[in-house]
Design a protein around this motif. Structure first.
Motif, PDB file in Angstrom:
ATOM      1  N   SER A  49       0.845  -1.274  -0.089  1.00 63.24           N
ATOM      2  CA  SER A  49       0.023   0.139   0.073  1.00 63.24           C
ATOM      3  C   SER A  49       0.825   1.090  -0.005  1.00 63.24           C
ATOM      4  CB  SER A  49      -0.872  -0.071   1.268  1.00 63.24           C
ATOM      5  OG  SER A  49      -0.116  -0.125   2.350  1.00 63.24           O
ATOM      6  N   ASN A 109      -4.174   0.449  -2.453  1.00 66.34           N
ATOM      7  CA  ASN A 109      -3.983  -0.871  -1.865  1.00 66.34           C
ATOM      8  C   ASN A 109      -3.506  -1.495  -3.282  1.00 66.34           C
ATOM      9  OD1 ASN A 109      -4.925  -0.090   0.457  1.00 66.34           O
ATOM     10  ND2 ASN A 109      -7.035  -1.107   0.214  1.00 66.34           N
ATOM     11  N   GLN A 147      -9.599  -9.126  -5.160  1.00 66.49           N
ATOM     12  CA  GLN A 147     -11.199  -8.706  -5.008  1.00 66.49           C
ATOM     13  C   GLN A 147     -11.724  -9.598  -4.351  1.00 66.49           C
ATOM     14  OE1 GLN A 147     -13.398  -9.442  -9.071  1.00 66.49           O
ATOM     15  NE2 GLN A 147     -11.094 -10.261  -9.750  1.00 66.49           N
ATOM     16  N   CYS A 152      -7.394   1.433 -11.889  1.00 65.10           N
ATOM     17  CA  CYS A 152      -7.856   1.381 -10.491  1.00 65.10           C
ATOM     18  C   CYS A 152      -9.270   1.069 -10.430  1.00 65.10           C
ATOM     19  CB  CYS A 152      -7.329   2.757  -9.788  1.00 65.10           C
ATOM     20  SG  CYS A 152      -8.398   3.874 -10.283  1.00 65.10           S
ATOM     21  N   THR A 192      -9.999   5.560  -1.321  1.00 69.14           N
ATOM     22  CA  THR A 192      -9.102   4.194  -1.500  1.00 69.14           C
ATOM     23  C   THR A 192      -9.430   3.652  -2.817  1.00 69.14           C
ATOM     24  OG1 THR A 192      -9.568   3.463   0.726  1.00 69.14           O
ATOM     25  CG2 THR A 192      -8.980   1.767  -0.779  1.00 69.14           C
ATOM     26  N   GLU A 230      -8.029   0.716  -5.432  1.00 70.00           N
ATOM     27  CA  GLU A 230      -7.160  -0.763  -5.717  1.00 70.00           C
ATOM     28  C   GLU A 230      -6.627  -0.821  -6.875  1.00 70.00           C
ATOM     29  OE1 GLU A 230     -10.087  -3.861  -4.376  1.00 70.00           O
ATOM     30  OE2 GLU A 230     -10.041  -2.597  -2.403  1.00 70.00           O
TER      31      GLU A 230
END
Lengths: 228, 411
Positions: free
Chosen positions: B100, B117, B124, B149, B206, B208
């Motif tokens: 991260s 992250n 997932q 992302c 956030t 990912e």
């Protein structure tokens, strides 16, 4: 035939010890069936104590008490309840009706405790109320009746189960003079019908209307005579 | 006992004749029972909801991390380890590093701090979200280090005012280096997860991203402090964990050194369960207090009502009632009052519990079903009724044992 009531050397002593109060001091008394008696005395003379003893509401300190041939002075709480139910009809100065029951329900109370069934109970209660002249007040509550009417309900309650003894403690003490006379007339009728009536009073005029007068003073019987 | 019907009739007559007093007596019982049932049901329901949510959230997740010794020895987990874990251990569905970073971005809505992250497409599986738009990034994205992302719909709305953002770019700045990330997926919070994933305004957005994309910012992702392995439903978490440690130790030739440690989600769940147990204990204490308060209420009203009827008891005794008859009458009264009060109390308690849970469901966005337990209902009912009957009879017994003249003298 034996006496209805036979009391021998009956004593009731409160606070035994140094400050003892002899409410009854060796009382001897015999009462026959069908008598109409007044027990008369001032307040504090011991007449209420005597009434409680005769009514099996209290237990004597010593002495014996035979009611209808049974030795009451040796009985326990439950047996005394039975005796009160079967042998005695009470009439109190303060009426002692149950406020939220109507006239007929109040009269039925001792019959319930005697275990009499509903329809028979109802019949007896109606008859008793008719005898005291309250046939139009059967479903009234005590609060809806005058003092004299309430005391008549109490008399009906006392006679409904046909007990041998009717014990009236100052039954006219809370009543005006015309109601007093009504109640006395009913008691006289009961006597004439053959019932034994014992009346406790402090009033000489009332006592005069009975057949026999027992005067009590300081826990002792001082006079016992028949009215003419 | 043939007179039982008479006593019940007498009792009913008295209850009806003294409506106010009867109502107050029942009120004590109603409040006592209803509050206990309500508090316990809502408490249990909340605990159950939290529990099932936690259970859904992380089953089958096993996190491996490097111990302090390993860090000192510069032993990390490598991408090759990750590959080996997936290929050589049975029951493993996927693995992702937990990489991260934090950065920031400026959009038309202002400046936002970002939490990135980095992981593989397997990440997932850890989500407590459903894909709402687009799709998750793929193994190819990870392999090629693509700057793509995935973010939640609420974060998308914070950044752009809409969640229709697939294909848009976010300019991510980390350590003064800026790169554009293309949005490929938007996720949506699963239903019934209000406790675990509650977000608020000040939290960073956030994103990912594939862990390989961090190369664009100048650092190579070839060693990780921790990775998460996803075991499938059939595999035993403990066995998989043991195999992982075994494999890691043999690959790094460090058997017995405790370089690699395991934290399975089971541990977290049991920790959470411990906390829930404390909450449940607390709730039980509150319930016990309301029971005692209700019981004292019942006791007081019973004591008062019997005491004020001492004279009536005296009258009945002078007319020939035995002590047992008086007791039967008061027992019948207390029993009728407590039974009626108890039934009303149970009804109110259940209604209250359902109502409170509805309210909580609406306000917290998390479905809570009242955890109604028969033992709670019975316990509360018996306790309150027991107190009602006891304090209805105990003073009546005392009064019935008085000599009638004494009872008659009382007013």
């Amino acid at each position: 035939m034996e006496n209805l009531i036979k009391v021998q050397d009956l004593c009731k002593i409160y606070n035994p010890g140094e400050n003892e109060v002899r409410a009854l001091d060796k009382v001897n008394l015999e009462i026959n069936r069908g008598e109409f008696i007044a027990i008369i005395g001032h307040s504090g003379s011991g007449k209420s104590t005597l009434m409680n003893m005769l009514g099996c509401l209290d237990i004597p300190t010593s002495g014996s008490y035979y009611l209808n041939g049974k030795d009451v002075s040796a009985m326990n709480d439950n047996q005394l309840s039975e005796i009160r139910n079967e042998e005695i009809g009470f009439i109190f100065q303060g009426f002692n009706l149950i406020a939220n029951l109507n006239a007929i329900e109040n009269v039925e109370l001792p019959l319930i405790y005697r275990g009499i069934g509903r329809s028979e109970r109802n019949r007896l209660a109606r008859e008793a109320l008719i005898k005291v002249g309250l046939e139009k007040r059967m479903h009234h509550r005590p609060s809806e009746m005058s003092g004299g009417q309430q005391q008549r309900v109490a008399i009906a309650r006392a006679i409904a189960a046909e007990p041998p003894v009717i014990l009236a403690d100052e039954p006219t003490g809370n009543l005006d003079s015309s109601s007093t006379q009504e109640i006395m007339d009913i008691l006289k009728e009961l006597h004439n019908a053959g019932r034994s009536v014992i009346l406790i009073t402090h009033d000489d005029d009332i006592a005069e209307q009975t057949k026999r007068v027992i005067r009590i003073l300081d826990g002792k019987i001082v006079e016992d005579y028949y009215n003419n | 006992m043939g007179n039982a019907i008479e006593y019940v009739k007498m009792a009913l007559k008295n209850i009806i004749a003294n409506k106010g007093r009867s109502f107050l007596t029942m009120l004590g019982i109603i409040i006592g029972i209803a509050s206990v049932i309500m508090v316990m049901s809502v408490g249990d329901g909340t605990a159950n909801a939290m529990n099932s949510e936690v259970a859904n959230f992380g089953t089958g997740q096993i996190t491996i991390y490097c111990s302090e010794d390993a860090v000192n020895m510069q032993e990390w987990i490598t991408p090759e380890d990750l590959q080996a874990l997936q290929e050589r251990i049975e029951g493993v569905d996927g693995a992702t590093p937990n990489d991260s970073s934090s950065g920031s971005t400026i959009t038309g809505k202002g400046e936002f701090s970002l939490s990135l992250n980095g992981g593989t497409e397997a990440m997932q599986k850890a989500l407590n979200y459903n894909i709402k738009r687009g799709s998750y990034f793929t193994a190819i994205d990870v392999e090629e280090g693509n700057r793509v992302c995935v973010l939640t719909d609420s974060d998308a709305k914070r950044l752009f005012g809409s969640d229709d953002v697939i294909g848009m770019d976010i300019e991510v700045t980390i350590n003064n280096i800026s790169n554009n990330y293309r949005i490929v997926g938007v996720t949506q919070q699963k239903e019934n997860s209000g406790f675990v994933s509650y977000t608020y305004e000040g939290m960073p957005v956030t994103l990912e991203v594939p862990y390989t994309s961090f190369l664009s910012f100048g650092w190579e992702s070839d060693s990780f402090y921790s990775v998460t392995v996803f075991a499938n439903d059939k595999a035993s978490g403990e066995e998989v964990a043991r195999d992982i440690v075994h494999l890691m130790e043999s690959r790094h030739q460090c058997a017995g050194e405790n370089y690699y440690q395991i934290q399975s989600f089971q541990d977290i769940v049991s920790e959470l369960n411990g906390m829930l147990a404390i909450v449940t204990t607390f709730i039980s204490c509150v319930a016990a207090i309301s029971l005692i308060v209700g019981g004292i209420g019942v006791m007081n009203i019973m004591l008062v009502s019997v005491t004020e009827r001492t004279r009536e008891i005296g009258i009945r005794k002078s007319l020939g009632a035995k002590t047992s008859s008086i007791l039967m009458q008061f027992l019948a009264e207390a029993a009728i009052l407590t039974i009626v009060g108890g039934i009303i109390g149970i009804l109110f308690g259940l209604l209250g519990a359902v109502g409170a849970c509805k309210l909580m469901t609406i306000s917290m966005g998390s479905v809570i079903h009242p955890g109604i337990q028969v033992s709670t209902i019975l316990g509360a009912t018996f306790f309150s009724c027991g107190i009602g009957v006891f304090f209805g009879i105990y003073p009546a017994r005392k009064a019935a044992k008085l000599s009638p003249i004494e009872a008659l003298r009382r007013n």
